[in-house]
Write an enzyme that holds these catalytic residues in place. Structure first.
Site, PDB file in Angstrom:
ATOM      1  N   ASP A  48      -4.599  40.507  12.117  1.00 11.75           N
ATOM      2  CA  ASP A  48      -5.106  39.292  11.483  1.00 11.75           C
ATOM      3  C   ASP A  48      -5.143  39.463   9.965  1.00 11.75           C
ATOM      4  O   ASP A  48      -4.733  38.576   9.212  1.00 11.75           O
ATOM      5  CB  ASP A  48      -6.500  38.981  12.029  1.00 11.75           C
ATOM      6  CG  ASP A  48      -7.115  37.752  11.383  1.00 11.75           C
ATOM      7  OD1 ASP A  48      -6.599  36.645  11.596  1.00 11.75           O
ATOM      8  OD2 ASP A  48      -8.114  37.906  10.651  1.00 11.75           O
ATOM      9  N   GLU A 120      -1.210  38.544  16.999  1.00 11.23           N
ATOM     10  CA  GLU A 120      -1.842  39.234  15.869  1.00 11.23           C
ATOM     11  C   GLU A 120      -1.876  40.741  16.116  1.00 11.23           C
ATOM     12  O   GLU A 120      -1.661  41.532  15.183  1.00 11.23           O
ATOM     13  CB  GLU A 120      -3.253  38.690  15.653  1.00 11.23           C
ATOM     14  CG  GLU A 120      -3.269  37.269  15.108  1.00 11.23           C
ATOM     15  CD  GLU A 120      -4.669  36.705  14.954  1.00 11.23           C
ATOM     16  OE1 GLU A 120      -4.859  35.834  14.092  1.00 11.23           O
ATOM     17  OE2 GLU A 120      -5.582  37.142  15.696  1.00 11.23           O
TER      18      GLU A 120
END
Length: 234
Positions: A48, A120
């Protein structure tokens, strides 16, 4: 777990395939083992941050005149939700995500949140397996239609406002105006032609059923050609 097909889709081959396996391991898979660190949650946390940095740099360089608030809004629209789920679907990640078959969910691998998390985690895994420049290159290849996506999310939402933001560093607001140059059709079905004038020079034209619609069309035309727009005389 056969992952050659996935690596082919991703355009990246792992040196440490265990990182790839971990990125595809849903937390539910590890419940019976009581070992959450082996799931993809930590890689998701890292990925992320890596994704945000990659997209932040891209936007910073791509739109040098935009303010922080607008850049933040654009980044948020790209690093969460449907954009990531669309990418996950493109790579068919649900086929590779490992889950606990006894999970309380019917099919956790099919959940959009699971696919977003896995994507992610993949980015985090690629970063650890190589380095930031490689991760950046791979991610930007995945986002090959990034400019089109930004156009869809921003230009069409408020073309006049978007254009004004881009023009602010170059010209003052009083130098920009929209002028109706032609009206045609009966009163119940009028058509308006508008010119977008910057410092007394015409840069775009638009046609619409109302003045506002024609102004928006003119702004959209100028936005489409903004990178080649010559304002040296404005």
């Amino acid at each position: 777990m056969k992952l050659d097909g996935l690596q082919e889709k991703l355009g990246y081959r792992f040196k440490n395939e265990q990182l790839l396996i971990q990125s595809m391991t849903h937390p539910s898979y590890m419940v019976h083992a009581g070992n959450e660190e082996s799931s993809n949650q930590r890689l998701e946390f890292l990925g992320d941050a890596v994704l945000e940095l990659i997209i932040s740099e891209f936007l910073y360089l791509r739109f040098p005149h935009l303010r922080e608030g607008k850049l933040t809004q654009m980044r948020s629209s790209l690093v969460k939700g449907t954009v990531l789920v669309d990418l996950a679907n493109k790579f068919k990640l649900s086929k590779y995500i490992r889950v606990n078959v006894r999970s309380k969910y019917d099919s956790p691998r099919e959940l959009p949140s699971s696919q977003e998390d896995a994507l992610e985690a993949l980015i985090g895994a690629i970063f650890l397996d190589s380095d930031f420049p490689n991760a950046k290159e791979i991610v930007l290849e995945w986002f090959a239609g990034l400019t089109d996506r930004l156009s869809e999310l921003n230009y069409d939402h408020n073309p006049k406002g978007r254009l004004q933001e881009l023009l602010q560093p170059k010209v003052s607001n009083h130098q920009i105006r929209y002028e109706v140059v032609k009206e045609t059709g009966p009163s119940h079905s009028r058509k308006f032609e508008v010119e977008l004038i910057i410092d007394e020079q015409t840069y775009g034209k638009g046609i619409g059923k109302s003045k506002k619609e024609a102004e928006v069309a003119a702004a959209r035309e100028v936005l489409g050609n903004f990178e080649t727009l010559d304002l040296t005389d404005a």
